[in-house]
Design an enzyme around this catalytic site. Structure first.
Site, PDB file in Angstrom:
ATOM      1  N   GLU A   1     -25.083 -23.095   8.843  1.00 52.65           N
ATOM      2  CA  GLU A   1     -25.950 -23.533   7.750  1.00 52.65           C
ATOM      3  C   GLU A   1     -27.414 -23.501   8.161  1.00 52.65           C
ATOM      4  OE1 GLU A   1     -26.293 -27.359   4.709  1.00 52.65           O
ATOM      5  OE2 GLU A   1     -25.280 -27.603   6.629  1.00 52.65           O
TER       6      GLU A   1
ATOM      7  N   GLU B   1     -18.216 -32.245   0.756  1.00 49.28           N
ATOM      8  CA  GLU B   1     -19.053 -31.530  -0.212  1.00 49.28           C
ATOM      9  C   GLU B   1     -18.236 -30.444  -0.872  1.00 49.28           C
ATOM     10  OE1 GLU B   1     -23.527 -29.585  -0.441  1.00 49.28           O
ATOM     11  OE2 GLU B   1     -22.791 -30.415   1.430  1.00 49.28           O
TER      12      GLU B   1
END
Length: 517
Positions: free
Chosen positions: A398, A136
């Site tokens: 996260e 990502e």
């Protein structure tokens, strides 16, 4: 497996020698699983692999154009017996000067702060990425927006973000929509509340931190286009069209509730960003009458639709209450503050996601719920800021539930262990625990607002900021039944010292105040 002791972004420099054609193969990972095994499932398709082909000579190798996110490496193949001294982890990030420091008497809170700093180091590599390890590594606008104030205190990021904001404006669609990621690789995807609002919030906060009016001038068209886009997607001043991420990764469902309504979040951000655009325009000497009226209309519409007759926020979510308080949308602040405190105490912990978390502690402390805010900060059990610290985290996760207490892991498809968004609590450590705050009427810390709010569970706290005008310091300690505060104001600057409901003005110098407590 080699453990470097710190989750980081960079590469491994190593010495190797093997017969011609022999291979040295390294893989990189952030964590070991509950059984101590090398864990790479959260990398998705990212290989995070280095393959070196030997030629019979000794080599000191490092990559030139790649980086990995890791704490551990695994030697899948290696010629001969590996020597740990032959491996060095090299940290890589954009060239930023460290400007902010924080410390208190609780070692877990100090480790949390270090994790915030490491998360920024790991993700400020050319662009503000969301994560450095999996497939990502994108410049997500929402992550950057919520973390920016903390980021601008930890490091001098003015040049870094001037460049990125120029990219944002270049990628902004003709209709004013802001892409989810900058640089934009998603073509037409964009326009989410709290993510696209980076176009307005970051320039304004840059102005507050650095006093640079030029960034407002350069970004003003982009800022205005975003606000106009919001209104093109609104009806009766409620932002009711388009797709939004909402309170990303919140814990409401896990606690028997429903997440904050996405349209409510969107309308709250519409009000907040419009208000900031008005402030920016006035700094630049523009006529902002149209947008002032627009701001009043959005606030009115929000209150009409999302505030109940008893003054509380519809939906009963911590995020809804936090946004209403921080964005000035609650006409009865006491009712909403009481509602928020009850919601926190009901489950005993936070349930907020990417949108609500940055506002949560400020909403509580600014409305007299200091102990509840500190309860959330100091909580060690899941979910909390300190829970990952107790699990050995060296960066910000996260997800609140990235790893459960029994060592089991959350969804492998989206579970980064170096993701800075929840590190936005750093601005509260600087501003409330230590007490250093900017004054928007004298940006760049020409005038400082010192307003520390101590808690009995801490015996001291201190912070410092290297500003454009010099070093600003604030701290306090408990001694012989008193709290002793010390503040430093740079030459050419002034400050307001607000303690116990009293306010006094000071010029440059170092000052000490005492208070019972």
């Amino acid at each position: 497996v080699i453990d470097f002791g710190q989750n980081l972004t960079g590469y491994v420099e190593f010495t190797v020698r093997g017969g011609k054609g022999r291979r040295a193969v390294l893989h990189h990972a952030e964590i070991l699983d509950k059984d101590g095994n090398f864990y790479t499932e959260n990398l998705r398709t990212a290989k995070q692999e280095v393959v070196f082909i030997c030629d019979g000579e000794a080599h000191r190798y490092k990559p030139s154009f790649s980086f990995q996110g890791f704490r551990y490496i695994r030697l899948t193949e290696w010629p001969g017996e590996p020597n740990p001294a032959d491996f060095t982890a090299v940290v890589v990030h954009s060239d930023m000067k460290r400007t902010g420091y924080f410390e208190c008497s609780d070692p877990l809170v100090n480790r949390l702060f270090e994790n915030i700093v490491w998360g920024q180091r790991g993700n400020f590599l050319d662009i503000p990425t969301d994560c450095p390890q999996r497939d990502e590594r994108l410049g997500w606008t929402g992550d950057a927006q919520v973390f920016f104030r903390t980021a601008s205190y930890n490091y001098d990021v003015e040049k870094f973000f001037c460049k990125w904001l120029a990219d944002l404006a270049a990628d902004q669609a003709e209709d004013g929509s802001v892409p989810h990621v900058v640089p934009n690789i998603f073509d037409r995807e964009g326009g989410s509340a709290a993510w696209g609002d980076a176009a307005v919030i970051i320039p304004w906060q840059m102005y507050l931190t650095y006093g640079n009016q030029g960034v407002l001038e350069r970004q003003f068209d982009s800022m205005t286009k975003w606000i106009d886009f919001i209104q093109s997607r609104s009806r009766n001043f409620i932002w009711n069209k388009g797709d939004h991420f909402g309170d990303w990764l919140n814990l409401e469902k896990e606690n028997g509730g429903k997440p904050a309504d996405k349209r409510m979040i969107a309308t709250a951000y519409a009000a907040y960003s419009t208000g900031l655009l008005v402030k920016a325009g006035k700094v630049l000497g523009r006529d902002m009458a149209r947008y002032e009226q627009l701001h009043r209309n959005i606030v009115w519409a929000f209150r009409r639709k999302y505030i109940k007759k008893n003054g509380q926020v519809r939906g009963d979510t911590q995020t809804g209450c936090a946004l209403a308080l921080k964005f000035g949308l609650a006409d009865n602040k006491e009712a909403v503050a009481s509602q928020l405190e009850k919601l926190v105490k009901k489950c005993g912990h936070l349930t907020t996601g990417f949108v609500g978390t940055p506002c949560l502690l400020g909403a509580l402390t600014e409305n007299g719920r200091v102990k509840t805010a500190y309860d959330l900060l100091m909580r060690r059990e899941y979910p909390s800021w300190l829970y990952p610290v107790t699990m050995g985290a060296t960066t910000i996760w996260e997800r609140w539930n990235g790893m459960f207490p029994d060592g089991t892991l959350a969804d492998k498809g989206m579970n980064s262990f170096n993701h800075y968004a929840y590190g936005a609590v750093g601005e509260w450590l600087y501003g409330t625990v230590a007490g250093i705050n900017p004054d928007e009427n004298a940006p760049g810390f020409r005038h400082i607002v010192f307003q520390p709010v101590p808690d009995e569970r801490l015996s001291f706290a201190r912070a410092s900021l290297e500003t454009r005008h010099g070093l600003v310091e604030a701290g306090w300690k408990r001694e012989n039944g008193k709290i002793i505060y010390t503040f430093t104001v740079p030459q050419g600057c002034s400050a307001s010292v607000r303690l116990g409901g009293e306010s006094r003005e000071t010029g440059p110098g170092t000052f000490t105040f005492e208070q019972e407590g």
